[in-house]
Enzyme design. Sequence first.
Site, short mmCIF file in Angstrom:
data_model
loop_
_atom_site.label_atom_id
_atom_site.label_comp_id
_atom_site.label_asym_id
_atom_site.label_seq_id
_atom_site.Cartn_x
_atom_site.Cartn_y
_atom_site.Cartn_z
N VAL A 63 -44.81 -40.05 5.39
CA VAL A 63 -45.05 -41.40 5.93
C VAL A 63 -46.38 -41.53 6.67
CG1 VAL A 63 -42.63 -42.10 6.07
CG2 VAL A 63 -43.71 -40.97 8.04
N TYR A 155 -42.44 -38.66 22.25
CA TYR A 155 -41.34 -39.31 21.51
C TYR A 155 -41.07 -40.70 22.11
CZ TYR A 155 -36.88 -39.76 19.02
OH TYR A 155 -35.85 -40.19 18.20
N LYS A 159 -41.82 -44.30 20.24
CA LYS A 159 -40.68 -45.17 19.90
C LYS A 159 -40.81 -46.52 20.61
CE LYS A 159 -38.41 -42.53 17.00
NZ LYS A 159 -38.19 -42.92 15.60
N1 LIG Z 1 -30.65 -38.03 16.29
C1 LIG Z 1 -30.82 -38.80 17.34
O1 LIG Z 1 -30.22 -38.59 18.40
C2 LIG Z 1 -31.75 -39.98 17.24
C3 LIG Z 1 -31.70 -40.94 18.28
C4 LIG Z 1 -32.55 -42.03 18.20
C5 LIG Z 1 -33.38 -42.19 17.11
N2 LIG Z 1 -33.39 -41.26 16.12
C6 LIG Z 1 -34.29 -41.48 15.00
O2 LIG Z 1 -33.54 -41.51 13.80
C7 LIG Z 1 -34.42 -41.17 12.70
C8 LIG Z 1 -33.73 -40.13 11.82
O3 LIG Z 1 -33.57 -38.94 12.59
P1 LIG Z 1 -32.32 -37.95 12.44
O4 LIG Z 1 -31.72 -37.83 13.77
O5 LIG Z 1 -31.51 -38.31 11.26
O6 LIG Z 1 -33.13 -36.59 12.24
P2 LIG Z 1 -33.31 -35.62 10.99
O7 LIG Z 1 -34.23 -34.56 11.46
O8 LIG Z 1 -31.95 -35.25 10.48
O9 LIG Z 1 -34.03 -36.54 9.90
C9 LIG Z 1 -35.39 -36.89 9.99
C10 LIG Z 1 -35.94 -36.95 8.58
O10 LIG Z 1 -37.33 -37.36 8.66
C11 LIG Z 1 -38.03 -36.59 7.71
N3 LIG Z 1 -39.46 -36.54 8.03
C12 LIG Z 1 -40.06 -35.88 9.05
N4 LIG Z 1 -41.39 -36.05 8.98
C13 LIG Z 1 -41.63 -36.84 7.89
C14 LIG Z 1 -42.80 -37.36 7.30
N5 LIG Z 1 -44.01 -37.11 7.81
N6 LIG Z 1 -42.68 -38.15 6.20
C15 LIG Z 1 -41.46 -38.40 5.67
N7 LIG Z 1 -40.31 -37.92 6.18
C16 LIG Z 1 -40.40 -37.15 7.29
C17 LIG Z 1 -37.38 -35.21 7.78
O11 LIG Z 1 -37.69 -34.42 6.63
C18 LIG Z 1 -35.92 -35.58 7.90
O12 LIG Z 1 -35.31 -35.69 6.64
C19 LIG Z 1 -35.72 -40.69 13.34
O13 LIG Z 1 -36.67 -41.75 13.31
C20 LIG Z 1 -35.32 -40.40 14.77
O14 LIG Z 1 -36.39 -40.49 15.66
C21 LIG Z 1 -32.60 -40.16 16.16
#
Ligand SMILES: NC(=O)c1ccc[n+]([C@@H]2O[C@H](COP(=O)([O-])OP(=O)(O)OC[C@H]3O[C@@H](n4cnc5c(N)ncnc54)[C@H](O)[C@@H]3O)[C@@H](O)[C@H]2O)c1
Length: 247
Positions: A63, A155, A159
């Site tokens: 991305v 982070y 965000k």
């Molecule tokens: N898990 C939490 O507690 C939480 C809370 C709030 C927000 N989020 C957000 O939710 C979203 C998904 O996170 P998740 O918790 O499922 O984590 P995760 O690590 O399971 O998934 C993140 C995905 O993003 C992909 N990724 C990383 N860098 C990338 C890049 N440069 N280009 C394309 N893909 C890329 C990874 O390969 C992975 O598949 C993220 O934006 C994260 O910030 C997560």
Amino acid sequence: MTPPRRVVAITGAGGALGAAISARLASEPATDLVLSDVSATSLDATVEGLPAQASVETVIADVSDLAQVESVMTLATKRFGHLDVVVSNAGVLSSNGRIHNLDTEEWERAFRINLLGAVNNIRAAVGVMRPRGSGSIILTASVSGLTAWSHAAPYCATKAAVIQLAKVAAVEYARDGIRVNCVCPGTFESAIHAELPPDALATIAGKHPLGLGTAADLVGAYSYLASDASRWTTGSAIVVDGGYSAP
Ligand SMILES: NC(=O)c1ccc[n+]([C@@H]2O[C@H](COP(=O)([O-])OP(=O)(O)OC[C@H]3O[C@@H](n4cnc5c(N)ncnc54)[C@H](O)[C@@H]3O)[C@@H](O)[C@H]2O)c1
């Protein structure tokens, strides 16, 4: 006449939340999916979790690179004819550290993936949605963009910027028929927490009145924003956080 099918592109579709959103939207009627991620392994796992009848294309895309994100949207229009919904979901947690201890590389990694990644999704999406005069763009932000998390400034700051980006984009593209919103999850279990100290998640869980979430707890918000039920919703930051930000 049969109504047109809904075409959804999801970037960062690997991982816990990407897989859950993909499975939910694939289970809804008349939906075609284009899924992308930087990790082929994660993307494969997401595809394995889809309902058997799902109509899906996959492509590897980072991305932080506009051309790669554009290739995702191009695949959607070439394969399925148009693009209705884009979910910008890739994200990385920054290393645990105070602001002065985090090096420039760490700050740039968060900017490139969390913020520039969302910018690239919007740029690529509007390129194909504006000529058609409709579309819904959904950015995954975080409740960390609304509240302060010590030792996670890159982070939190990126965000927070994603939330503001959604608001500005909503105002800029409303006249083009494109809605832009974000979802702000609280903490749910995923690989993103792999580097945290062992007892950190238990501490974080204690700050969520409803406890830690799961990716499945988030998908309703994405389903709403990807549907016509949200046709009058734009510029919103929908908080789904188990009560974390309520106190
Ligand atoms: N898990 C939490 O507690 C939480 C809370 C709030 C927000 N989020 C957000 O939710 C979203 C998904 O996170 P998740 O918790 O499922 O984590 P995760 O690590 O399971 O998934 C993140 C995905 O993003 C992909 N990724 C990383 N860098 C990338 C890049 N440069 N280009 C394309 N893909 C890329 C990874 O390969 C992975 O598949 C993220 O934006 C994260 O910030 C997560």
